[in-house]
Write a protein that holds these residues in place. Structure first.
Motif, PDB file in Angstrom:
ATOM      1  N   MET A 143      17.648  57.067  96.972  1.00  0.00           N
ATOM      2  CA  MET A 143      17.947  58.456  96.594  1.00  0.00           C
ATOM      3  C   MET A 143      16.841  59.404  97.071  1.00  0.00           C
ATOM      4  O   MET A 143      17.112  60.425  97.698  1.00  0.00           O
ATOM      5  N   SER A 144      15.571  59.033  96.783  1.00  0.00           N
ATOM      6  CA  SER A 144      14.441  59.867  97.209  1.00  0.00           C
ATOM      7  C   SER A 144      14.431  60.046  98.722  1.00  0.00           C
ATOM      8  O   SER A 144      14.195  61.148  99.224  1.00  0.00           O
ATOM      9  N   VAL A 145      14.721  58.947  99.435  1.00  0.00           N
ATOM     10  CA  VAL A 145      14.723  59.001 100.896  1.00  0.00           C
ATOM     11  C   VAL A 145      15.796  59.980 101.393  1.00  0.00           C
ATOM     12  O   VAL A 145      15.561  60.754 102.321  1.00  0.00           O
ATOM     13  N   LEU A 146      16.942  59.990 100.740  1.00  0.00           N
ATOM     14  CA  LEU A 146      18.014  60.911 101.138  1.00  0.00           C
ATOM     15  C   LEU A 146      17.596  62.373 100.937  1.00  0.00           C
ATOM     16  O   LEU A 146      17.940  63.244 101.742  1.00  0.00           O
ATOM     17  N   LEU A 147      16.839  62.628  99.883  1.00  0.00           N
ATOM     18  CA  LEU A 147      16.368  64.002  99.636  1.00  0.00           C
ATOM     19  C   LEU A 147      15.367  64.436 100.711  1.00  0.00           C
ATOM     20  O   LEU A 147      15.408  65.578 101.179  1.00  0.00           O
ATOM     21  N   VAL A 148      14.492  63.507 101.102  1.00  0.00           N
ATOM     22  CA  VAL A 148      13.531  63.809 102.182  1.00  0.00           C
ATOM     23  C   VAL A 148      14.288  64.096 103.476  1.00  0.00           C
ATOM     24  O   VAL A 148      13.989  65.059 104.195  1.00  0.00           O
ATOM     25  N   ILE A 149      15.303  63.275 103.759  1.00  0.00           N
ATOM     26  CA  ILE A 149      16.118  63.475 104.971  1.00  0.00           C
ATOM     27  C   ILE A 149      16.801  64.844 104.933  1.00  0.00           C
ATOM     28  O   ILE A 149      16.804  65.579 105.932  1.00  0.00           O
ATOM     29  N   ALA A 150      17.344  65.212 103.767  1.00  0.00           N
ATOM     30  CA  ALA A 150      18.057  66.494 103.641  1.00  0.00           C
ATOM     31  C   ALA A 150      17.138  67.673 104.008  1.00  0.00           C
ATOM     32  O   ALA A 150      17.568  68.620 104.666  1.00  0.00           O
TER      33      ALA A 150
END
Lengths: 157, 124
Positions: B1-8
Motif C-alpha cells: 500500500m505504501s509503495v503504491l502511494l509513493v508511485i502515485a
C-alpha cells in the motif's frame, strides 16, 4: 570568462533532462512516449529510494546516511549514463528520459536533502548538518566526475 | 500500500520536473540551469510545508507518502544538479559551476525553512 578552457566532451549537454541547445530539433519520439517513460522511470526510482530509506532508517538527530548514499550513487550512475547515451547509444531516444530523467531523477532527491539539514538544525545538531551538507555536495560531484571521466576514457578506447 | 502511494506521487513529480525544466529553459538563453533550480526550490518548499504539518500531526501519513516521498522526491533531483555542475565546470567555466552549487543550496535550504515556517504559522 575562461574560454581558453577546453571542454573534454562538447557533444554532451549541460542539462541531462532538457537541453534545447543540444537536442536535435526534429523529435522522432512524441511527447506522450517521453512523458510516459519519465513517469514509469520516476516511479521505479522513487520506490527504490523509499525502500532503501525503510531498510536503513535515520534516527532523529543522526547523520542521514541513506539519503547521502542514494544521492551519491545516483550521481555516479548519471555520469555513466550520459556518456553512454551521448557517445554510444545516440539513436536510442527514450533511454535518457527513462533512465536519466525518470529513474535517476526519481531516485535522487534534493528536497529530502534540504529537509534533512533543516531537521538537524532544528534538533540542535548544526555540526552534523554542516558536515552532511558538505559531504553530499562533495560526494555527488566527485562521483559524477569520476564516472563520467572513466566512462569517456573507456568509450574512447 | 505504501509503495503504491509513493508511485502515485512519483508518476506526477517526475514528468512535472521535465515539463517545468523545459518551460523554464525555453525562456532564457544561457546555459545556467534555472529549470533544475526551479524544481528543486519548489519541491523543497512543498516538502517543508508537509514536514511542518506532519510534526503538528495535521497530515495523515498517507499524504506524507504521496506528496513528500513520491511527488517532492521525484520532482526534485540531485543527479541532474550534479551532472549540470560538472558540465558547467567543463563547458562554461568555474564561476557558473560554483554559482550553481551556491544558488541551489541557498535557495533550496531557504525554501525548506520557509515551508516549515508556513506550516508552523498555520498549525501552531
Amino acid at each position: 570568462m575562461q574560454h581558453e578552457r577546453t571542454d573534454p566532451a562538447p557533444w554532451e549537454p549541460v542539462d541531462p533532462d532538457v537541453d534545447l541547445r543540444h537536442d536535435r530539433p526534429v523529435r522522432r519520439t512524441g511527447d506522450t512516449a517521453v512523458l510516459t517513460v519519465i513517469a514509469a522511470g520516476g516511479a521505479i526510482g522513487a520506490v527504490a529510494r523509499y525502500l532503501v530509506g525503510q531498510a536503513w532508517p535515520t534516527p532523529t538527530g543522526s547523520f542521514p546516511w541513506a539519503t547521502l548514499v542514494i544521492n551519491v550513487v545516483g550521481c555516479g550512475l548519471i555520469g555513466i549514463l550520459m556518456v553512454v547515451v551521448s557517445e554510444v547509444l545516440t539513436q536510442q531516444r527514450l533511454i535518457r528520459p527513462f533512465l536519466g530523467t525518470g529513474v535517476l531523477g526519481g531516485f535522487t532527491t534534493f528536497s529530502t536533502y534540504a529537509l534533512d539539514i533543516q531537521q538537524l538544525i532544528a534538533n540542535r545538531h548544526p555540526g552534523t548538518a554542516l558536515l552532511y551538507l558538505g559531504a553530499t555536495v562533495a560526494g555527488a560531484l566527485i562521483a559524477v566526475w569520476a564516472t563520467a571521466t572513466t566512462t569517456r576514457a573507456l568509450v574512447a578506447r | 500500500m505504501s509503495v503504491l502511494l509513493v508511485i502515485a506521487g512519483a508518476v506526477i513529480g517526475a514528468p512535472l520536473r521535465y515539463l517545468t525544466d523545459r518551460a523554464v529553459q525555453k525562456r532564457h538563453d544561457s546555459a545556467f540551469p534555472w529549470g533544475t533550480i526551479s524544481v528543486n526550490v519548489v519541491g523543497s518548499l512543498i516538502l517543508g510545508v508537509v514536514a511542518g504539518a506532519s510534526t503538528a500531526s495535521a497530515l495523515p501519513h498517507q499524504v506524507q507518502l504521496v506528496v513528500g516521498t513520491g511527488l517532492c522526491g521525484a520532482l526534485t533531483t540531485y543527479s541532474t544538479f550534479s551532472y549540470e555542475t560538472l558540465r558547467l565546470y567543463e563547458d562554461g567555466g568555474r564561476f557558473l559551476a560554483v554559482a550553481n552549487v551556491a544558488v541551489s543550496i541557498v535557495a533550496g535550504l531557504g525554501s525548506v525553512f520557509l515551508g516549515v515556517a508556513i506550516s508552523q504559522a498555520i498549525w501552531p
